[in-house]
Design a protein around this motif. Structure first.
Motif, PDB file in Angstrom:
ATOM      1  N   UNK A   1      90.828  66.357  49.455  1.00  0.00           N
ATOM      2  CA  UNK A   1      90.753  65.098  48.700  1.00  0.00           C
ATOM      3  C   UNK A   1      89.839  65.226  47.467  1.00  0.00           C
ATOM      4  N   UNK A   2      88.825  66.079  47.560  1.00  0.00           N
ATOM      5  CA  UNK A   2      87.978  66.297  46.367  1.00  0.00           C
ATOM      6  C   UNK A   2      88.776  66.988  45.274  1.00  0.00           C
ATOM      7  N   UNK A   3      89.503  68.012  45.683  1.00  0.00           N
ATOM      8  CA  UNK A   3      90.304  68.782  44.725  1.00  0.00           C
ATOM      9  C   UNK A   3      91.319  67.878  44.017  1.00  0.00           C
ATOM     10  N   UNK A   4      91.923  66.992  44.820  1.00  0.00           N
ATOM     11  CA  UNK A   4      92.918  66.064  44.285  1.00  0.00           C
ATOM     12  C   UNK A   4      92.266  65.148  43.237  1.00  0.00           C
ATOM     13  N   UNK A   5      91.120  64.628  43.592  1.00  0.00           N
ATOM     14  CA  UNK A   5      90.394  63.711  42.705  1.00  0.00           C
ATOM     15  C   UNK A   5      89.995  64.426  41.402  1.00  0.00           C
ATOM     16  N   UNK A   6      89.479  65.642  41.564  1.00  0.00           N
ATOM     17  CA  UNK A   6      89.022  66.394  40.389  1.00  0.00           C
ATOM     18  C   UNK A   6      90.191  66.599  39.428  1.00  0.00           C
ATOM     19  N   UNK A   7      91.346  66.967  40.015  1.00  0.00           N
ATOM     20  CA  UNK A   7      92.532  67.212  39.174  1.00  0.00           C
ATOM     21  C   UNK A   7      93.025  65.917  38.552  1.00  0.00           C
ATOM     22  N   UNK A   8      93.183  64.892  39.400  1.00  0.00           N
ATOM     23  CA  UNK A   8      93.756  63.633  38.908  1.00  0.00           C
ATOM     24  C   UNK A   8      92.872  62.990  37.839  1.00  0.00           C
ATOM     25  N   UNK A   9      91.564  63.104  38.031  1.00  0.00           N
ATOM     26  CA  UNK A   9      90.661  62.420  37.096  1.00  0.00           C
ATOM     27  C   UNK A   9      90.139  63.361  36.014  1.00  0.00           C
TER      28      UNK A   9
ATOM     29  N   UNK B   1      79.843  62.527  47.959  1.00  0.00           N
ATOM     30  CA  UNK B   1      79.613  63.575  46.938  1.00  0.00           C
ATOM     31  C   UNK B   1      79.902  63.007  45.544  1.00  0.00           C
ATOM     32  N   UNK B   2      80.985  62.266  45.429  1.00  0.00           N
ATOM     33  CA  UNK B   2      81.336  61.696  44.115  1.00  0.00           C
ATOM     34  C   UNK B   2      80.234  60.748  43.639  1.00  0.00           C
TER      35      UNK B   2
ATOM     36  N   UNK C   1      84.904  73.277  42.407  1.00  0.00           N
ATOM     37  CA  UNK C   1      84.863  73.113  43.863  1.00  0.00           C
ATOM     38  C   UNK C   1      85.178  74.426  44.555  1.00  0.00           C
ATOM     39  N   UNK C   2      84.392  74.712  45.586  1.00  0.00           N
ATOM     40  CA  UNK C   2      84.661  75.908  46.373  1.00  0.00           C
ATOM     41  C   UNK C   2      84.471  75.596  47.857  1.00  0.00           C
ATOM     42  N   UNK C   3      85.371  76.115  48.684  1.00  0.00           N
ATOM     43  CA  UNK C   3      85.184  76.009  50.134  1.00  0.00           C
ATOM     44  C   UNK C   3      84.952  77.416  50.657  1.00  0.00           C
ATOM     45  N   UNK C   4      83.825  77.609  51.330  1.00  0.00           N
ATOM     46  CA  UNK C   4      83.547  78.949  51.860  1.00  0.00           C
ATOM     47  C   UNK C   4      83.651  78.938  53.380  1.00  0.00           C
ATOM     48  N   UNK C   5      84.372  79.882  53.896  1.00  0.00           N
ATOM     49  CA  UNK C   5      84.633  79.961  55.341  1.00  0.00           C
ATOM     50  C   UNK C   5      84.207  81.341  55.835  1.00  0.00           C
ATOM     51  N   UNK C   6      83.443  81.343  56.941  1.00  0.00           N
ATOM     52  CA  UNK C   6      82.924  82.617  57.453  1.00  0.00           C
ATOM     53  C   UNK C   6      84.035  83.524  57.988  1.00  0.00           C
ATOM     54  N   UNK C   7      85.013  82.943  58.652  1.00  0.00           N
ATOM     55  CA  UNK C   7      86.038  83.757  59.311  1.00  0.00           C
ATOM     56  C   UNK C   7      87.136  84.214  58.359  1.00  0.00           C
TER      57      UNK C   7
ATOM     58  N   UNK D   1      85.515  61.812  58.622  1.00  0.00           N
ATOM     59  CA  UNK D   1      84.216  62.254  58.107  1.00  0.00           C
ATOM     60  C   UNK D   1      84.379  63.088  56.835  1.00  0.00           C
ATOM     61  N   UNK D   2      85.438  63.886  56.791  1.00  0.00           N
ATOM     62  CA  UNK D   2      85.714  64.667  55.577  1.00  0.00           C
ATOM     63  C   UNK D   2      85.984  63.738  54.408  1.00  0.00           C
ATOM     64  N   UNK D   3      86.761  62.683  54.664  1.00  0.00           N
ATOM     65  CA  UNK D   3      87.081  61.723  53.591  1.00  0.00           C
ATOM     66  C   UNK D   3      85.827  60.976  53.140  1.00  0.00           C
TER      67      UNK D   3
END
Ligand code: FAD
Length: 464
Positions: A19-27, A458-459, A33-39, A450-452
Motif C-alpha cells: 500500500x505504501x508503494x501504491x501511494x508513492x506511485x499514485x501520488x 509512516x505517511x 521504499x525498500x522491504x528487506x527480508x532475511x530469508x 496492522x500493515x495498513x
C-alpha cells in the motif's frame, strides 16, 4: 528524497510495502521504499507446498471472511477471482476416544442455541447445568484485563471450557488459556458480559440469526486457489525491486538525521522511517541498545508442528462425514487437531480420488514433540489417527512443518504493554513503528490491518 525501510516480508510487512508503494506511485511522492527480508523467500509463516497435484499449507490454511482486509488485499492485487470458500461439513471434538459433533449454533464454543447444547453428547448433565448458570451469574467487576481461561470458567464452568472452548482456542493460540489475555484476544466477550450480564444472552442478541436447519451452513473462511502463497507471490510481483531478500537487519541506531540499519553482512542502510514487521525477539534484538526495549518483558511464543499426509481415498477405510476434529486436552492423544483437508477445501487441496489429512501437534507441556524426527512424527500421528478412523495403508507421502516459537502468546496485560511500547517508540525513536502478529492480533487479517495502519503512521510522520 525520504527513505522508508520495512523489515520483514511476512504478510504484515508485505501489506505495508504494497500500500505504501501504491501511494508513492499514485501520488508521485519523492520517497524511496525498500522491504528487506532475511530469508530467501517471502511470506513468513504463510508457505504453501504444491506437490503431485496436492496443495499443502505448511502454516495458515485460510483466513476469516468476517474480517474483510484480507479479501480486499487479494482483490487489490488482482487475485480476488481465486478466493475459495471452505466446505461446510460437520466438525468434531474428540473427548476420550469418541468424536462428538460440534453443537449447532456454538460460537467459539459458547452456546447460542439452547436445544442443540442440551442434546449434545459432549457434556454431562451437571456440565450443562453449570453452563446455564451463565444466564443468572452476576457479571464480573469491570477490569482492565483478566485471564481468558478463568473468564470462561467463571461464566460457563470447567467442563464446557475443557471439552469445547479450550480445544477450539488452542487451535488459534496454541497456548495455555489461563495465561492468555481476554482483552488482547476476545475483548468482545468481555463487552458482552458487561452489557448483557451473560455471554449466551449477549451472543443471542448480537449474532446474525442462525440458518434454518435445512439451509446450508455458512462458510467462514477463505483460502486461495493454489494456496495462500498465491497472495504472497502476487504481492511480490507487484513490489518488484522494492524487495531485497537475504538481507537480514542486525541493528537499528538513531542518528542525527534518521536511522542507520546495520545488516548481517556489515552493509549499512540509511532510513528516515522504519517499520519493524519481524517476530518480537528479533525486534528486541535490533533495538537492544535502547533501555526501554531491553527492559521489555519477554513474550513467550509456543512451538507447534503439523504433518500433512497424502493418501489414496481408498486407504481410508472408515470415512467420517465432516471436515475435521479438535482434541480435548484430557484425551489420551498427542495430536491436537486434524483437518480432513480434501473435504475442507474440496476444490483445491487434493486431486480426484485422493485424500489429504493434516494433523497438528504441540501444546503447552508437549512442545518438545516438535523436535522429533519426521519419521517419529509420522508414526505417532498415524497411531493416533488409527484409533479413530482406520487407515491401513502407508501415506503416499508426508510433509512435516515445524514452527518453533512461532505462536506469540498474548498474556494478561498484553494490550497495555503494546500501547506502552508504541508510546516509548514515539518518544525515543520517532519514525520507528512495529506491526504484525506479536502486537495487535495474530490472524492474517489482523496482520494485514496492522500493515495498513502502519502506512498511515509512516505517511503522517514523513509529512510532519
Ligand atoms: P511473519 O510471518 O513471522 O513474518 C516475519 C518475517 O520477518 C519473516 O519473513 C522473517 O524471515 C522476517 N525476518 C525475521 N528477522 C528478520 C531480520 N532480522 N531482518 C529481516 N527480516 C527478518 N492465521 C490465520 O489467519 N489463519 C490460519 O489458519 C492460521 N494458521 C496458522 C498456522 C500456523 C502453523 C502458524 C504458525 C500460524 C498460523 N496463523 C494463522 C497465524 C498467521 O499465519 C501469522 O500470525 C501471520 O502470518 C504472521 O505474519 P507476520 O507478518 O506478523 O510475521
Amino acid at each position: 528524497m525520504k527513505k522508508i525501510t520495512i523489515i520483514g516480508g511476512g504478510i504484515a510487512g508485505l501489506t505495508a510495502a504494497y500500500y505504501l508503494n501504491k501511494k508513492i506511485k499514485e501520488e508521485g511522492l519523492d520517497y524511496h521504499l525498500q522491504l528487506v527480508e532475511a530469508g530467501n523467500r517471502l511470506g513468513g509463516k504463510i508457505e504453501t507446498e504444491r506437490r503431485d497435484g496436492f496443495t499443502i499449507e505448511r502454516g495458515p490454511d485460510s483466513f476469516l471472511i468476517r474480517k474483510q482486509s484480507a479479501e480486499r488485499l487479494a482483490q487489490d492485487v488482482g487475485i480476488g477471482g481465486k478466493l475459495v470458500k471452505n466446505g461446510t461439513g460437520k466438525s468434531y471434538i474428540l473427548v476420550g476416544d469418541e468424536l462428538h459433533s460440534m453443537p449447532q449454533g456454538s460460537f467459539m464454543g459458547i452456546p447460542t442455541q439452547v436445544k442443540p447444547f442440551l442434546n449434545s453428547s459432549l457434556f454431562s448433565f451437571t456440565g450443562k447445568l453449570r453452563a446455564g448458570m451463565d444466564f443468572v451469574k452476576p457479571k464480573g467487576e469491570p477490569a482492565e484485563d483478566q485471564s481468558l481461561g478463568k473468564f470462561f470458567r467463571r461464566r460457563l464452568g470447567d467442563e464446557v471450557v475443557e471439552n469445547l472452548i479450550e480445544p477450539l482456542l488452542s487451535g488459534i493460540y496454541a497456548g495455555d488459556m489461563d495465561d492468555l489475555s481476554l482483552m488482547a484476544t476476545f475483548p468482545n466477550f468481555y463487552q458482552l458480559e458487561q452489557k448483557y450480564g451473560s455471554l449466551i444472552k449477549g451472543l443471542q442478541k448480537t449474532m446474525p440469526a442462525p440458518p434454518k436447519t435445512s439451509a446450508k451452513k455458512r462458510s467462514m473462511f477463505y483460502s486461495i486457489n493454489g494456496g495462500l502463497q498465491t497472495l504472497v507471490d502476487a504481492l511480490e510481483d507487484a513490489l518488484g525491486d522494492v524487495v531485497s531478500k537475504q538481507t537480514e537487519v542486525k541493528e537499528i541506531s538513531k542518528k542525527e538525521d534518521g536511522y542507520q540499519l546495520t545488516m548481517q553482512n556489515g552493509k549499512e542502510l540509511q532510513s528516515d522511517a522504519v517499520l519493524i514487521a519481524t517476530p518480537y525477539p528479533v525486534m528486541k534484538q535490533m533495538l537492544t541498545s535502547y533501555d526501554f526495549v531491553s527492559e521489555l518483558v519477554e513474550m513467550k511464543a509456543t512451538s507447534v508442528a503439523n504433518v500433512a499426509l497424502a493418501f489414496d481415498q481408498s486407504a481410508i477405510k472408515e470415512d467420517i462425514d465432516g471436515t475435521g476434529f479438535v482434541v480435548s486436552r484430557n484425551s489420551n492423544y498427542r495430536i491436537t487437531a486434524c483437518t480432513w483437508t480434501h473435504k475442507k477445501w474440496p476444490e483445491t487441496a487434493a486431486p480426484e480420488g485422493k485424500a489429504l489429512l493434516r494433523c497438528y501437534v504441540g501444546r503447552p507441556g508437549d512442545e518438545d514433540i516438535v523436535d522429533l524426527s519426521d519419521e517419529s512424527l509420522e508414526e505417532l500421528v498415524l497411531h493416533d489417527l488409527n484409533k479413530i478412523m482406520k487407515i491401513d495403508e502407508k501415506p503416499l507421502f508426508t510433509v512435516v512443518s515445524r514452527w518453533k516459537n512461532a505462536m506469540p502468546q498474548y498474556r494478561i496485560g498484553h494490550k497495555q504493554r503494546v500501547e506502552q511500547l508504541e508510546s516509548d517508540l514515539n518518544d525515543n525513536l520517532p519514525g520507528v513503528f512495529v506491526a504484525g502478529s506479536p502486537y495487535r492480533g495474530i490472524g492474517i487479517p489482523d496482520c494485514i490491518d496492522q500493515g495498513e495502519a502502519a502506512v498511515d503512521k509512516i505517511m503522517d510522520f514523513l509529512a510532519e
